[in-house]
Design an enzyme around this catalytic site. Sequence first.
Site, short mmCIF file in Angstrom:
data_model
loop_
_atom_site.label_atom_id
_atom_site.label_comp_id
_atom_site.label_asym_id
_atom_site.label_seq_id
_atom_site.Cartn_x
_atom_site.Cartn_y
_atom_site.Cartn_z
N TYR A 147 0.83 -1.21 0.00
CA TYR A 147 0.00 0.00 0.00
C TYR A 147 0.87 1.27 0.00
CZ TYR A 147 -3.94 2.94 1.73
OH TYR A 147 -4.91 3.90 1.91
N LYS A 151 0.82 4.06 -2.91
CA LYS A 151 0.40 5.43 -2.58
C LYS A 151 1.54 6.43 -2.80
CE LYS A 151 -3.91 4.69 -1.38
NZ LYS A 151 -5.04 5.33 -2.07
N1 CAA Z 1 1.34 1.37 13.97
C1 CAA Z 1 2.12 0.98 15.02
N2 CAA Z 1 2.34 -0.31 15.33
C2 CAA Z 1 1.73 -1.25 14.59
C3 CAA Z 1 0.90 -0.91 13.49
C4 CAA Z 1 0.71 0.45 13.21
N3 CAA Z 1 -0.07 0.87 12.20
N4 CAA Z 1 0.45 -2.05 12.92
C5 CAA Z 1 0.97 -3.06 13.65
N5 CAA Z 1 1.72 -2.58 14.67
C6 CAA Z 1 2.44 -3.36 15.67
C7 CAA Z 1 1.49 -4.16 16.55
O1 CAA Z 1 0.99 -3.36 17.62
C8 CAA Z 1 2.38 -5.28 17.03
O2 CAA Z 1 3.22 -4.78 18.05
P1 CAA Z 1 3.50 -5.68 19.37
O3 CAA Z 1 4.12 -6.96 18.84
O4 CAA Z 1 4.44 -4.84 20.16
O5 CAA Z 1 2.17 -5.88 19.98
C9 CAA Z 1 3.28 -5.53 15.82
O6 CAA Z 1 3.21 -4.36 15.00
C10 CAA Z 1 2.84 -6.72 14.97
O7 CAA Z 1 1.45 -6.58 14.72
P2 CAA Z 1 0.44 -7.80 14.86
O8 CAA Z 1 0.68 -8.54 16.16
O9 CAA Z 1 -0.93 -7.26 14.61
O10 CAA Z 1 0.96 -8.73 13.68
P3 CAA Z 1 0.12 -9.54 12.63
O11 CAA Z 1 1.10 -10.24 11.72
O12 CAA Z 1 -0.95 -10.34 13.31
O13 CAA Z 1 -0.65 -8.41 11.79
C11 CAA Z 1 -0.86 -6.43 10.49
C12 CAA Z 1 0.11 -7.43 11.11
C13 CAA Z 1 -1.75 -7.12 9.45
C14 CAA Z 1 0.04 -5.40 9.78
C15 CAA Z 1 -1.76 -5.78 11.58
O14 CAA Z 1 -0.98 -5.38 12.69
C16 CAA Z 1 -2.46 -4.55 11.06
O15 CAA Z 1 -3.47 -4.65 10.37
N6 CAA Z 1 -1.90 -3.37 11.39
C17 CAA Z 1 -2.40 -2.11 10.90
C18 CAA Z 1 -1.55 -1.64 9.73
C19 CAA Z 1 -2.07 -0.29 9.31
O16 CAA Z 1 -1.77 0.72 9.94
N7 CAA Z 1 -2.85 -0.26 8.22
C20 CAA Z 1 -3.47 0.95 7.79
C21 CAA Z 1 -4.85 0.57 7.28
S1 CAA Z 1 -5.87 2.03 7.03
C22 CAA Z 1 -5.28 2.65 5.62
O17 CAA Z 1 -4.46 2.12 4.94
C23 CAA Z 1 -5.88 3.97 5.24
C24 CAA Z 1 -4.82 5.00 5.13
O18 CAA Z 1 -4.48 5.38 4.03
C25 CAA Z 1 -4.26 5.60 6.36
#
Ligand code: CAA
Length: 241
Positions: A147, A151
């Site tokens: 992504y 972007k």
């Molecule tokens: N910011 C900060 N920390 C993050 C993060 C974020 N956006 N995403 C994940 N982390 C951290 C988690 O808190 C976790 O930390 P800890 O181990 O210390 O708890 C670590 O990264 C690993 O995350 P997961 O345990 O969730 O790992 P996973 O493999 O199960 O999942 C993931 C990984 C799919 C990336 C999931 O964490 C997720 O969906 N994260 C959100 C990612 C994100 O920010 N996406 C934006 C979507 S909205 C969008 O895209 C619109 C836009 O334009 C802004």
Amino acid sequence: MGRVALVTGGTRGIGAAISIAFKQQGYRVAANYAGNDEKAKAFEAETGIAVFKWDVSDYQACAAGVANVEAAIGPVEVLVNNAGITRDAMFHKMTPEQWNEVIGTNLTGLFNMTHLVWTGMRDRNFGRIINISSINGQKGQMGQANYSAAKAGDLGFTKALAQEGAAKGITVNAVCPGYIGTEMVRAIPEKVLNERIIPQIPVGRLGEPEEIARCVSFLASDDAGFITGSTISANGGQFFV
Ligand code: CAA
């Protein structure tokens, strides 16, 4: 009669707010969508905005879709490339499909759609292209190598095309939303959203889709004719370029 505006991904989330804002301002609006027929039909019934289904990652489908829109409401004068998807995964778990789907919709979709309206805009000496990029294209985001790459690519595309359009009355700009309270953001694991993301937003809240729609409305207006190749960041202070 108002100008014709086409909004991709225009029936849900940020796109729906943009479509509605344009309609309120007197534009003739077409809202494209790719998959969710039920939501699209409900949106059409509720707003009176015509909806058109095609996949922006498919050039032939875009060609047919743009032809349908133009036959129904006229040549596209304002194009908002808003359609976007996420397939978030840490890179070591990311599949080629997750990479290709996101690049196809979020980056190639801009080529497809813009290419199909560009010649008409050049011929008429007027156009507005507004690309919805993301804060995560500016700063990068863990879990979003696909992504963030797409972007960031949208921003390069915007700046290159702005130079080509300038002499033909076409402006090309980008908006980079931060985290907005849409289904896409609500799909983030709640713990990650509440404990890791919202605390990083100085205004202390998610943005509203209407806050992005107002940026887009301005860029589409005659008042913005001297602005091209620019990026408006609307992210609650989370990141400064
Ligand atoms: N910011 C900060 N920390 C993050 C993060 C974020 N956006 N995403 C994940 N982390 C951290 C988690 O808190 C976790 O930390 P800890 O181990 O210390 O708890 C670590 O990264 C690993 O995350 P997961 O345990 O969730 O790992 P996973 O493999 O199960 O999942 C993931 C990984 C799919 C990336 C999931 O964490 C997720 O969906 N994260 C959100 C990612 C994100 O920010 N996406 C934006 C979507 S909205 C969008 O895209 C619109 C836009 O334009 C802004």
